[in-house]
Design a protein around this motif. Structure first.
Motif, PDB file in Angstrom:
ATOM      1  N   ALA A 170       0.734  -1.266   0.131  1.00  0.00           N
ATOM      2  CA  ALA A 170       0.030   0.230  -0.183  1.00  0.00           C
ATOM      3  C   ALA A 170       0.833   1.213  -0.227  1.00  0.00           C
ATOM      4  O   ALA A 170       0.453   2.281  -0.739  1.00  0.00           O
ATOM      5  CB  ALA A 170      -1.049  -0.021   1.015  1.00  0.00           C
ATOM      6  N   VAL A 171       1.816   1.218   0.799  1.00  0.00           N
ATOM      7  CA  VAL A 171       3.043   2.397   0.723  1.00  0.00           C
ATOM      8  C   VAL A 171       3.592   2.421  -0.548  1.00  0.00           C
ATOM      9  O   VAL A 171       3.789   3.622  -0.967  1.00  0.00           O
ATOM     10  CB  VAL A 171       3.811   2.472   2.065  1.00  0.00           C
ATOM     11  CG1 VAL A 171       4.680   3.480   2.143  1.00  0.00           C
ATOM     12  CG2 VAL A 171       3.039   2.580   3.539  1.00  0.00           C
ATOM     13  N   SER A 172       4.172   1.332  -1.119  1.00  0.00           N
ATOM     14  CA  SER A 172       5.023   1.391  -2.191  1.00  0.00           C
ATOM     15  C   SER A 172       4.031   1.754  -3.511  1.00  0.00           C
ATOM     16  O   SER A 172       4.532   2.663  -3.934  1.00  0.00           O
ATOM     17  CB  SER A 172       5.249  -0.069  -2.369  1.00  0.00           C
ATOM     18  OG  SER A 172       5.886  -0.331  -3.767  1.00  0.00           O
ATOM     19  N   GLN A 173       2.739   1.692  -3.353  1.00  0.00           N
ATOM     20  CA  GLN A 173       1.793   2.028  -4.601  1.00  0.00           C
ATOM     21  C   GLN A 173       1.235   3.368  -4.380  1.00  0.00           C
ATOM     22  O   GLN A 173       0.526   3.769  -5.249  1.00  0.00           O
ATOM     23  CB  GLN A 173       1.064   1.041  -4.892  1.00  0.00           C
ATOM     24  CG  GLN A 173       1.514  -0.562  -5.279  1.00  0.00           C
ATOM     25  CD  GLN A 173       0.544  -1.573  -5.061  1.00  0.00           C
ATOM     26  OE1 GLN A 173      -0.465  -1.278  -4.601  1.00  0.00           O
ATOM     27  NE2 GLN A 173       0.848  -2.776  -5.252  1.00  0.00           N
ATOM     28  N   PRO A 193      14.045  -0.123  -4.509  1.00  0.00           N
ATOM     29  CA  PRO A 193      13.213  -0.362  -5.661  1.00  0.00           C
ATOM     30  C   PRO A 193      11.755  -0.247  -5.513  1.00  0.00           C
ATOM     31  O   PRO A 193      11.123  -0.304  -6.407  1.00  0.00           O
ATOM     32  CB  PRO A 193      13.662  -1.923  -5.921  1.00  0.00           C
ATOM     33  CG  PRO A 193      14.874  -1.880  -5.192  1.00  0.00           C
ATOM     34  CD  PRO A 193      14.816  -0.973  -4.224  1.00  0.00           C
ATOM     35  N   PHE A 194      11.151  -0.163  -4.389  1.00  0.00           N
ATOM     36  CA  PHE A 194       9.777  -0.333  -4.037  1.00  0.00           C
ATOM     37  C   PHE A 194       9.237   1.055  -3.724  1.00  0.00           C
ATOM     38  O   PHE A 194       8.051   1.180  -3.213  1.00  0.00           O
ATOM     39  CB  PHE A 194       9.808  -1.226  -2.853  1.00  0.00           C
ATOM     40  CG  PHE A 194      10.061  -2.793  -3.068  1.00  0.00           C
ATOM     41  CD1 PHE A 194       9.171  -3.440  -3.726  1.00  0.00           C
ATOM     42  CD2 PHE A 194      11.196  -2.892  -2.562  1.00  0.00           C
ATOM     43  CE1 PHE A 194       9.624  -4.928  -3.973  1.00  0.00           C
ATOM     44  CE2 PHE A 194      11.788  -4.063  -2.846  1.00  0.00           C
ATOM     45  CZ  PHE A 194      10.907  -5.356  -3.645  1.00  0.00           C
ATOM     46  N   ASN A 195      10.055   2.043  -4.014  1.00  0.00           N
ATOM     47  CA  ASN A 195       9.793   3.578  -3.625  1.00  0.00           C
ATOM     48  C   ASN A 195       9.471   3.907  -2.364  1.00  0.00           C
ATOM     49  O   ASN A 195       8.400   4.593  -1.881  1.00  0.00           O
ATOM     50  CB  ASN A 195       8.505   3.937  -4.965  1.00  0.00           C
ATOM     51  CG  ASN A 195       8.505   5.412  -5.172  1.00  0.00           C
ATOM     52  OD1 ASN A 195       9.222   5.894  -5.233  1.00  0.00           O
ATOM     53  ND2 ASN A 195       7.328   6.031  -4.967  1.00  0.00           N
ATOM     54  N   ASN A 234       6.207   6.556   1.680  1.00  0.00           N
ATOM     55  CA  ASN A 234       6.286   6.599   0.128  1.00  0.00           C
ATOM     56  C   ASN A 234       7.257   7.666  -0.262  1.00  0.00           C
ATOM     57  O   ASN A 234       6.931   8.737   0.384  1.00  0.00           O
ATOM     58  CB  ASN A 234       5.041   6.861  -0.441  1.00  0.00           C
ATOM     59  CG  ASN A 234       4.847   6.884  -1.740  1.00  0.00           C
ATOM     60  OD1 ASN A 234       4.979   8.063  -2.581  1.00  0.00           O
ATOM     61  ND2 ASN A 234       4.455   5.816  -2.587  1.00  0.00           N
ATOM     62  N   ARG A 235       8.179   7.399  -1.124  1.00  0.00           N
ATOM     63  CA  ARG A 235       9.130   8.299  -1.457  1.00  0.00           C
ATOM     64  C   ARG A 235       8.569   9.554  -2.172  1.00  0.00           C
ATOM     65  O   ARG A 235       8.941  10.725  -1.926  1.00  0.00           O
ATOM     66  CB  ARG A 235      10.080   7.752  -2.505  1.00  0.00           C
ATOM     67  CG  ARG A 235      11.255   8.735  -2.978  1.00  0.00           C
ATOM     68  CD  ARG A 235      12.315   7.918  -3.811  1.00  0.00           C
ATOM     69  NE  ARG A 235      13.160   7.060  -2.887  1.00  0.00           N
ATOM     70  CZ  ARG A 235      14.083   7.407  -2.435  1.00  0.00           C
ATOM     71  NH1 ARG A 235      14.441   8.560  -2.265  1.00  0.00           N
ATOM     72  NH2 ARG A 235      14.611   6.684  -1.745  1.00  0.00           N
ATOM     73  N   ASP A 236       7.547   9.560  -3.116  1.00  0.00           N
ATOM     74  CA  ASP A 236       6.775  10.731  -3.654  1.00  0.00           C
ATOM     75  C   ASP A 236       5.996  11.498  -2.452  1.00  0.00           C
ATOM     76  O   ASP A 236       6.329  12.818  -2.637  1.00  0.00           O
ATOM     77  CB  ASP A 236       5.859  10.292  -4.600  1.00  0.00           C
ATOM     78  CG  ASP A 236       6.415   9.574  -5.671  1.00  0.00           C
ATOM     79  OD1 ASP A 236       7.559   9.498  -6.109  1.00  0.00           O
ATOM     80  OD2 ASP A 236       5.777   8.633  -6.216  1.00  0.00           O
ATOM     81  N   SER A 237       5.606  10.893  -1.386  1.00  0.00           N
ATOM     82  CA  SER A 237       5.162  11.827  -0.547  1.00  0.00           C
ATOM     83  C   SER A 237       6.077  12.507   0.474  1.00  0.00           C
ATOM     84  O   SER A 237       5.881  13.615   0.860  1.00  0.00           O
ATOM     85  CB  SER A 237       4.041  10.805   0.407  1.00  0.00           C
ATOM     86  OG  SER A 237       3.078  10.284  -0.037  1.00  0.00           O
ATOM     87  N   PHE A 238       6.955  11.800   0.723  1.00  0.00           N
ATOM     88  CA  PHE A 238       8.356  12.489   1.354  1.00  0.00           C
ATOM     89  C   PHE A 238       8.738  13.749   0.642  1.00  0.00           C
ATOM     90  O   PHE A 238       9.136  14.822   1.019  1.00  0.00           O
ATOM     91  CB  PHE A 238       9.230  11.313   1.660  1.00  0.00           C
ATOM     92  CG  PHE A 238      10.537  11.918   2.589  1.00  0.00           C
ATOM     93  CD1 PHE A 238      10.120  11.999   3.894  1.00  0.00           C
ATOM     94  CD2 PHE A 238      11.587  12.325   2.277  1.00  0.00           C
ATOM     95  CE1 PHE A 238      10.949  12.546   4.834  1.00  0.00           C
ATOM     96  CE2 PHE A 238      12.479  12.759   2.985  1.00  0.00           C
ATOM     97  CZ  PHE A 238      12.484  12.862   4.329  1.00  0.00           C
TER      98      PHE A 238
END
Ligand code: CA
Length: 390
Positions: free
Chosen positions: A106-109, A163-165, A271-275
């Protein structure tokens, strides 16, 4: 050294003037910065700190579970307080948005911005993840925090999750756990044969090697699984958290020491994008809030475990037992075998093991003359003054 009259009279005045000049310069610089930011954002009066973010955090624990569940709630509270409400985090228990074992995906996606759980739950996907929770006979809480933050552990963990973002942070520690709940006495390795036990991570492989069957079940389902005979035994955490789940109602014997989880570290994943969408000050607060939540959990378990144990033994009739030496020795041999297999099959696990083992050897050697020597000495002097009653 004697000061002249002139110096005595005028030095305070000169210092005052210098401070006043500095205040004026900083004020001019700050108003210039604010003007620049207003121009950059195109909104009059808007600064870096005006945008608000709302995160969803999913967890592998039942909502409001004491102990393990407190870290996610603490993190949310710290962020709200430090950021003045600029980053609010809504915490969801297992099953509210996704089931416990779908937190990582869920966090990855990006279904959730963040998650709280334990890295070894993802061992099937990332074999090296076991090192970032705990391994049998491995580092204790104090040691794994040292390895993670000053021994290269965190960099390897971030590499494993990249690799899982996902960006991982340490998100709590239980300290040394209990070996678990059983409905029969364990007097030899024979008593482990055919036993179906909930025991995750590398320890699950060790338990299977010793003749048992290891299963992976989330905490919220342990009570029912033990009660209905889906499993014969389970490990969970330690007295404080096990009392909260009521496991004493469905098992008779409570074994120690937690050979399999000597300092289980929890994870707070983002999640990398959220961070990366956060401004630098909120990113720094996330890092600090995670670090604080990590330490707070260990402090709470340290403070509450003994009272919970006394309650279990004195008020609930739990039979406390120590695993026999030969059983521990057999489990250690099994752990070495499982570790060799893990690092032979996965190159990243082999690299993490090298870093972990180097730190482990050093920590063990130093603890011979520090923590361990002190605890032995403390017992020795107290026991000598207060001989045990027969
Ligand atoms: Ca455990």
């Amino acid at each position: 050294m004697a000061a002249s009259n002139f110096e005595r009279r005028f030095t305070p005045l000169i210092i005052l003037l210098l401070v006043a000049a500095l205040v004026v310069v900083i004020g001019l610089w700050a108003s210039g910065r604010a003007a620049e930011q207003s121009i950059n954002t195109g909104v009059a009066g808007a600064g870096v700190g005006d945008e608000h973010f709302h995160w969803k955090m999913v967890t592998t624990w039942p909502k409001n579970l004491p102990g393990l569940g407190s870290a996610a709630e603490n993190f949310a509270r710290y962020m709200d307080e430090m950021s003045g409400g600029r980053l609010t985090v809504h915490v969801y228990g297992a099953g509210e948005i996704v089931p416990a074992f779908e937190v990582f995906d869920a966090v990855s996606q990006g279904v959730a911005d963040a998650g709280h759980g334990a890295a070894y739950y993802w061992k099937g996907k990332i074999p090296s993840a076991v090192f970032f929770t705990t391994v049998p006979f491995g580092l204790n809480a104090q040691e794994i925090n040292g390895w993670l933050h000053y021994g290269g552990g965190l960099e390897l963990w971030r590499e494993a999750y990249a690799p899982f973002n996902i960006i991982p942070f340490a998100g709590g520690n239980t300290g040394v756990q209990m070996a678990g709940w059983f409905n029969r006495e364990i007097n030899s390795t024979e008593d482990l044969q055919g036993l179906k036990m909930r025991i995750p991570g590398l320890a699950g492989d060790v338990f299977a090697e010793a003749g048992g069957t290891a299963v992976r079940i989330p905490g919220g389902e342990l009570y029912t699984s033990l009660q209905t005979g889906v499993i014969d035994a389970t490990e969970w955490v330690g007295p404080y958290n096990d009392l909260a789940l009521g496991l004493y109602e469905v098992a008779e014997y409570y074994y120690y020491p937690g050979w399999h989880e000597p300092g289980a570290m929890l994870e707070l994943i983002v999640n990398r994008d959220s961070f990366e969408a956060l401004p630098p000050d909120l990113q720094a607060m996330v890092t600090v809030a995670a670090r604080a939540a990590n330490q707070d959990m260990l402090d709470e378990f340290t403070a509450r475990n003994n009272a919970a144990l006394q309650d279990l033994v004195n008020n609930h009739g739990v039979k406390l037992r120590r695993l026999p030496d030969d059983v521990l020795q057999a489990l250690y041999r099994g752990s070495e075998k499982a570790m060799r297999q893990l690092i032979a099959e996965d190159p990243l696990a082999a690299r993490v093991y090298d870093s972990y083992k180097r730190f482990y050897d050093g920590a063990r050697a130093y603890h011979h003359i520090s923590e361990q020597a002190y605890i032995n000495a403390r017992d020795m002097v107290i026991d000598a003054e207060e001989p045990q009653q027969p």
